[in-house]
Design an enzyme around this catalytic site. Structure first.
Site, PDB file in Angstrom:
ATOM      1  N   ASP A 111     -15.320  16.593  11.638  1.00 40.43           N
ATOM      2  CA  ASP A 111     -16.416  17.514  11.341  1.00 40.43           C
ATOM      3  C   ASP A 111     -16.123  18.097   9.958  1.00 40.43           C
ATOM      4  OD1 ASP A 111     -17.438  17.092  13.889  1.00 40.43           O
ATOM      5  OD2 ASP A 111     -17.467  19.213  14.451  1.00 40.43           O
TER       6      ASP A 111
ATOM      7  N   HIS B  53     -12.652  23.415  13.882  1.00 36.87           N
ATOM      8  CA  HIS B  53     -13.115  23.992  12.615  1.00 36.87           C
ATOM      9  C   HIS B  53     -12.116  25.009  12.068  1.00 36.87           C
ATOM     10  CE1 HIS B  53     -17.359  22.886  14.231  1.00 36.87           C
ATOM     11  NE2 HIS B  53     -16.629  21.821  13.905  1.00 36.87           N
TER      12      HIS B  53
ATOM     13  N   ASP C 119     -12.471  27.218   9.760  1.00 34.52           N
ATOM     14  CA  ASP C 119     -12.956  28.394   9.028  1.00 34.52           C
ATOM     15  C   ASP C 119     -12.988  29.700   9.817  1.00 34.52           C
ATOM     16  OD1 ASP C 119     -15.064  27.354  10.475  1.00 34.52           O
ATOM     17  OD2 ASP C 119     -16.485  27.305   8.813  1.00 34.52           O
TER      18      ASP C 119
ATOM     19  N   ARG D   6      -3.005  32.252  15.039  1.00 33.00           N
ATOM     20  CA  ARG D   6      -3.005  30.798  14.755  1.00 33.00           C
ATOM     21  C   ARG D   6      -2.261  30.587  13.444  1.00 33.00           C
ATOM     22  NH1 ARG D   6      -9.605  30.091  15.402  1.00 33.00           N
ATOM     23  NH2 ARG D   6      -9.772  30.985  17.486  1.00 33.00           N
TER      24      ARG D   6
ATOM     25  N   SER E 244     -17.980  30.130  20.064  1.00 31.23           N
ATOM     26  CA  SER E 244     -16.913  30.473  19.122  1.00 31.23           C
ATOM     27  C   SER E 244     -16.104  31.655  19.635  1.00 31.23           C
ATOM     28  CB  SER E 244     -17.506  30.808  17.762  1.00 31.23           C
ATOM     29  OG  SER E 244     -18.303  29.737  17.318  1.00 31.23           O
ATOM     30  N   SER E 245     -14.953  31.871  19.002  1.00 33.25           N
ATOM     31  CA  SER E 245     -14.070  32.965  19.391  1.00 33.25           C
ATOM     32  C   SER E 245     -14.454  34.235  18.616  1.00 33.25           C
ATOM     33  CB  SER E 245     -12.628  32.588  19.060  1.00 33.25           C
ATOM     34  OG  SER E 245     -12.434  32.637  17.656  1.00 33.25           O
TER      35      SER E 245
HETATM   36  N1  ABU Z   1     -16.905  27.065  14.082  1.00 26.67           N
HETATM   37  C1  ABU Z   1     -15.769  27.925  14.002  1.00 26.67           C
HETATM   38  C2  ABU Z   1     -15.305  28.322  15.409  1.00 26.67           C
HETATM   39  C3  ABU Z   1     -13.871  28.640  15.453  1.00 26.67           C
HETATM   40  C4  ABU Z   1     -13.474  29.546  16.589  1.00 26.67           C
HETATM   41  O1  ABU Z   1     -14.086  29.528  17.667  1.00 26.67           O
HETATM   42  O2  ABU Z   1     -12.535  30.341  16.411  1.00 26.67           O
END
Ligand code: ABU
Length: 371
Positions: free
Chosen positions: A200, A249, A251, A268, A302-303
């Site tokens: 991705d 991902h 970001d 992380r 997402s978190s």
């Molecule tokens: N698309 C970013 C999601 C990353 C996360 O859930 O921390």
């Protein structure tokens, strides 16, 4: 080449030089897709999304679009050219000779699909079946850029087959538990196999001559190798973040703000041996501030770490989600001008301020930050 708002030029080498032209996603017709291997592996075990699928409620779509439109207007007022995708009918199934899924996803997060490297925009392979056709939403823009900019390279990575051989069956069990997930991610045992190249675009960060790529659920080592062969003038480095039980991902995990400064999600942490590459080239890696929220909004993949999913407008200016008070405070202390942008009610549609955008043009050239 100098930037002009009237004619398309595609060029962006990093995540921080002055942003001039960007794509902002749309929430139209977004669906929660049916169960499928890579997607299920990402949905947290205690999530309200388990077992649910179908079109998202219209009032949530309208609210997300209101926020995305406001964000686009704010960027335009600051002189940034903003383009929008053309949503397709996401209620349609995605069917190829190799798989079938009953509905698709949406086009809120262009960052997942489009990777801009210099004068090229590369469509990622993607690794969810429900996102296999998402590139179609950006094809009208790609065609326009191609007509208007003779230097633009429109590329598409080989579409993957996404048969069951692409996914580890161990991840398909209902309850795995966080402890086992963390053990698996520490061992780099992810839901995707090495059957074929998968990536991705949102697993890639651009640092001029270096492309830093997260190995995790959505990007495998063959995907990283494919990127290395595709960009022979770049150094392509794989990184991974063992503290993340659901690694998709990069970001909301690793966020460069300007040359020499990166935020790292403190849950992380980049392992020391990978951190050394940055440290020996005078990059400071600081722990990101804690998110302001204890839980994600309803029906969100997402978190809470979308708190650090920010859009850098230039090396001194950053857009941060307006309710993320701790992240805004930290940015301020780091010497950044902070633009608060309301987006939390759009998170469920695919992410935060970085996710919902894709670079078309930033000032600056391809520099070597790791000589
Ligand atoms: N698309 C970013 C999601 C990353 C996360 O859930 O921390």
């Amino acid at each position: 080449m100098n930037w002009s708002p009237d004619t398309t030029q595609v060029k962006s080498w990093n995540e921080w030089d002055t942003l001039r032209h960007v794509i902002v996603g749309k929430a139209d017709d977004c669906h929660i897709p049916p169960e499928e291997p890579a997607l299920d592996a990402k949905v947290p075990e205690d999530s309200d999304m388990r077992g649910q699928w179908g079109r998202r409620p219209q009032e949530t779509i309208d609210r997300a679009n209101e926020l995305l439109d406001n964000f686009a207007d704010m960027l335009r007022k600051r002189g940034v050219r903003v383009d929008r995708p053309t949503p397709t009918d996401f209620s349609l199934p995605a069917t190829t000779p190799d798989f079938h899924t009953d509905s698709q996803f949406g086009c809120m997060p262009p960052r997942d699909v489009l990777l801009t490297v210099g004068h090229e925009i590369l469509e990622a392979t993607m690794s969810y079946r429900c996102r296999w056709f998402e590139y179609l939403c950006y094809r009208p823009l790609m065609q326009q850029y191609w007509e208007e900019d003779v230097n633009f390279r429109h590329e598409a990575a080989p579409k993957p087959r996404l048969t069951d051989a692409d996914y580890h069956a161990d991840y398909l069990s209902e309850k795995i538990g966080i402890e086992k997930r963390l053990k698996w991610t520490a061992e780099k045992f992810f839901v995707t196999t090495e059957e074929e190249p998968l990536f991705d675009a949102a697993d890639v960060l651009r640092f001029g001559k270096d492309l830093i790529v997260q190995h995790g659920f959505t990007t495998n080592m063959k995907g990283i190798e494919w990127l290395r062969r595709h960009f022979p003038d770049h150094r392509v480095r794989a990184v991974n973040f063992p503290g993340d039980p659901y690694p998709i991902h990069i970001d909301a995990t690793f966020t460069p703000l300007r040359p020499g400064l990166i935020l790292n999600n403190p849950n992380r942490r980049l392992p020391d041996e990978q951190r050394a590459y940055f440290n020996k080239n005078d990059w400071e890696i600081v722990d990101a501030a804690q998110p302001a929220h204890n839980t994600p909004p309803p029906l969100c993949y997402s978190s809470t770490w979308l708190s650090m999913n920010v859009l850098v407008l230039d090396p001194k200016t950053v857009c941060v989600e307006a309710s993320e008070v701790y992240q805004m405070e930290q940015m301020d202390k780091l010497g950044m001008e902070v633009i608060p942008v309301e987006l939390r009610d759009a998170y469920a549609f695919g992410g935060g301020l970085h996710c919902c955008t894709a670079d078309v043009y930033r000032d600056g050239d391809c520099e070597d930050y790791f000589p």
